[in-house]
Design an enzyme around this catalytic site. Structure first.
Site, PDB file in Angstrom:
ATOM      1  N   VAL A 110      21.130 -16.151  34.371  1.00  0.00           N
ATOM      2  CA  VAL A 110      20.984 -14.864  35.045  1.00  0.00           C
ATOM      3  C   VAL A 110      19.678 -14.870  35.829  1.00  0.00           C
ATOM      4  O   VAL A 110      18.618 -15.171  35.271  1.00  0.00           O
ATOM      5  CB  VAL A 110      20.995 -13.695  34.040  1.00  0.00           C
ATOM      6  N   LYS A 114      24.462 -13.296  37.966  1.00  0.00           N
ATOM      7  CA  LYS A 114      24.973 -14.132  36.877  1.00  0.00           C
ATOM      8  C   LYS A 114      25.716 -15.322  37.461  1.00  0.00           C
ATOM      9  O   LYS A 114      26.635 -15.169  38.264  1.00  0.00           O
ATOM     10  CB  LYS A 114      25.896 -13.293  35.986  1.00  0.00           C
ATOM     11  N   ASP A 130      32.986  -8.695  21.965  1.00  0.00           N
ATOM     12  CA  ASP A 130      31.728  -9.395  21.673  1.00  0.00           C
ATOM     13  C   ASP A 130      30.571  -8.402  21.648  1.00  0.00           C
ATOM     14  O   ASP A 130      29.550  -8.586  22.306  1.00  0.00           O
ATOM     15  CB  ASP A 130      31.482 -10.494  22.701  1.00  0.00           C
TER      16      ASP A 130
END
Length: 329
Positions: A2, A16, A114
């Site tokens: 990033v 990203k 996640d």
């Protein structure tokens, strides 16, 4: 990777970029664009656009300046700025609100899959921005779950999802429960036991709660700033989120409401300046307090009207999950 960058209109952005060109990386890239193009929430990171004119695709987000919740929790308190208990309660509430929105308020249900403290970013005012949706799954409104390959981060991974491969909204609830435990203990999701073996923070927390020793493992700053009732409420909520059977866990909306009630009650008490002496004093590590922690889950059980769990069965399943997590994959 990033990177920090700037657009022609002077907007600061985060870019990203995949480290390697792999099919799985491209799939996550497409998935993240599909997810973020359908959401609009103040506590979810904004995707400005993407770039396909480079060797690997690039995603361009709003820049979030204060890093992640994980970095704040694990920073050296002697050299770094530390947030207050009020800040952490707000961060937990904002995160729960963002997850509740993804589960039920967006145009289609989204399961992030996640949820973890390193994916909870904090802006310049330490407001939450939930990020990283590469592993997320879109779920039609007429389905309660989907069967998929297991994906997530050990320490946060729902044991039921790990064994059945059935992903549902309660899988994110379990992961959020681990984040609540991080806020209380200020420890990483995978810790080393006294015997030298690695174990889940959630297992460590539940065992201490069942044995009446939760007060002994709480972070010292939490003990100083939070009242006994507040700690009991958050610990009880975390215990519910960490139930091994998904049907016994609350929804993210119920979690959000409980946290909002807790914050409102704390704000009203401070404003009226009529807090009970027992609430304002730092919590004493007495047997009476330990018993209160041990029995506190019953109070939250009443709110959700959940059946009591089979503790022996849950213990066996958790032990099995811990053993399987140590296998090479």
């Amino acid at each position: 990777m990033v990177y920090k960058g700037m657009l022609s209109d002077q907007r600061v952005v985060a870019i990203k970029k995949s480290k390697v060109i792999k099919k799985a990386e491209i799939t996550q890239f497409i998935n993240e664009v599909a997810i973020l193009s359908q959401v609009n929430h103040r506590n979810i990171v904004k995707l400005f656009g993407c770039c396909l004119e480079t060797e690997v695709p690039l995603l361009v987000y709003e820049y979030i300046s204060c890093g992640s919740l994980s970095q704040v929790l694990n920073a050296d308190s002697s050299t770094s700025f530390s947030l207050s208990w009020d800040d952490y309660l707000r961060i937990a509430t904002e995160t729960a609100g963002a997850l509740s929105y993804l589960h039920s308020a967006a145009s289609i249900s989204i399961f992030p899959r996640d949820v973890k403290s390193s994916n909870i970013l904090l802006d310049g005012n330490y407001r939450v921005k939930v990020s990283d949706f590469g592993a997320s799954r879109l779920v039609p409104v007429d389905q309660t779950h989907i069967v998929t390959n297991v994906q997530g981060t050990f320490g946060y991974l729902d044991p039921e999802y790990f064994h059945t491969r059935q992903l549902n909204e309660k899988s994110d609830v379990y992961s959020f429960g681990v984040v609540l435990v991080e806020l209380l203990l200020r420890m990483k999701p995978i810790i080393r036991s006294e015997s030298g073996t690695m174990q889940n923070l959630s297992h460590y927390f539940i065992r201490a709660l069942n044995e009446g020793g939760i007060a002994d493992i709480l972070n010292s700053e939490v003990l100083e700033e939070a009242t006994k009732d507040e700690i009991i409420d958050v610990a009880s909520l975390a215990e519910l989120c960490l139930r091994l059977r998904g049907e016994e866990r609350p929804t993210m909306k119920q979690v959000e409401v409980e946290l909002q009630i807790l914050r409102t009650r704390r704000a009203n008490s401070c404003q009226a300046n009529v807090i009970n002496e027992e609430q304002t004093q730092p919590m004493l590590l007495t047997r009476g307090v330990k018993v209160a922690f041990q029995s506190s889950a019953t109070l939250v059980d009443c709110r959700y009207n959940l059946e009591s769990r089979d503790s022996q069965g849950c213990y066996d399943l958790q032990e099995e999950f811990m053993a399987s997590a140590s296998l090479a994959r």
